[in-house]
Design a protein around this motif. Structure first.
Motif, short mmCIF file in Angstrom:
data_model
loop_
_atom_site.label_atom_id
_atom_site.label_comp_id
_atom_site.label_asym_id
_atom_site.label_seq_id
_atom_site.Cartn_x
_atom_site.Cartn_y
_atom_site.Cartn_z
N UNK A 233 0.84 -1.20 0.00
CA UNK A 233 0.00 0.00 0.00
C UNK A 233 0.87 1.25 0.00
N UNK A 234 1.88 1.27 0.85
CA UNK A 234 2.80 2.41 0.90
C UNK A 234 3.50 2.59 -0.44
N UNK A 235 3.93 1.49 -1.03
CA UNK A 235 4.63 1.55 -2.33
C UNK A 235 3.73 2.10 -3.42
N UNK A 236 2.51 1.63 -3.49
CA UNK A 236 1.58 2.08 -4.53
C UNK A 236 1.26 3.56 -4.35
N UNK A 237 0.97 3.98 -3.12
CA UNK A 237 0.66 5.39 -2.88
C UNK A 237 1.84 6.30 -3.22
N UNK A 238 3.05 5.87 -2.92
CA UNK A 238 4.24 6.65 -3.26
C UNK A 238 4.38 6.78 -4.78
N UNK A 239 4.17 5.67 -5.49
CA UNK A 239 4.24 5.67 -6.96
C UNK A 239 3.17 6.60 -7.54
N UNK A 240 1.95 6.52 -7.03
CA UNK A 240 0.86 7.37 -7.53
C UNK A 240 1.13 8.84 -7.27
N UNK A 241 1.69 9.16 -6.11
CA UNK A 241 2.02 10.55 -5.80
C UNK A 241 3.02 11.09 -6.81
N UNK A 242 4.06 10.31 -7.11
CA UNK A 242 5.06 10.73 -8.08
C UNK A 242 4.45 10.85 -9.48
N UNK A 243 3.57 9.92 -9.83
CA UNK A 243 2.91 9.96 -11.13
C UNK A 243 2.05 11.21 -11.26
N UNK A 244 1.27 11.52 -10.24
CA UNK A 244 0.39 12.69 -10.29
C UNK A 244 1.16 14.00 -10.29
N UNK A 245 2.39 13.99 -9.79
CA UNK A 245 3.24 15.19 -9.80
C UNK A 245 3.93 15.39 -11.15
N UNK A 246 3.84 14.41 -12.04
CA UNK A 246 4.47 14.52 -13.36
C UNK A 246 3.73 15.56 -14.20
N UNK A 247 4.49 16.41 -14.87
CA UNK A 247 3.88 17.46 -15.68
C UNK A 247 3.46 16.94 -17.05
N UNK A 248 2.35 17.46 -17.54
CA UNK A 248 1.91 17.16 -18.89
C UNK A 248 1.12 15.88 -19.04
N UNK A 249 0.76 15.23 -17.92
CA UNK A 249 -0.05 14.03 -18.02
C UNK A 249 -1.24 14.14 -17.07
#
Length: 83
Positions: free
Chosen positions: A17-33
């Motif tokens: 759960x921690x791993x997935x949430x960390x990945x999603x946070x980084x994904x949502x912080x990506x510009x242009x997507x």
């Protein structure tokens, strides 16, 4: 060209759960997507080159963090359900 990617991350550890949430946070912080997350996967929409550049860097980072499996479905254009 616009591209849509459905992605699911499966960390091979007990703290998934921690791993997935960390990945999603980084994904949502990506510009242009654009991201849309539900309980099963995340849909990423954006310009093809931008999406693959951002996603490639993020997947490389994730693989360096831990053992995991990432499953993706890729389509040209916008593929989303609008209500």
């Amino acid at each position: 060209m616009t591209s849509t990617i459905e992605i699911s991350l499966y960390p091979l550890n007990n703290e998934y759960t921690t791993s997935v949430l960390r990945f999603l946070r980084k994904l949502k912080d990506s510009e242009g997507i654009e991201t849309h997350t539900n309980g099963m996967s995340t849909v990423i929409i954006g310009e093809f080159t931008t999406v693959w550049t951002q996603l490639g860097s993020l997947v490389e980072w994730q693989f360096a963090q831990e053992d995991c499996v990432i499953v993706m479905k890729v389509a040209a254009g916008r593929r989303e359900y609008l209500e």
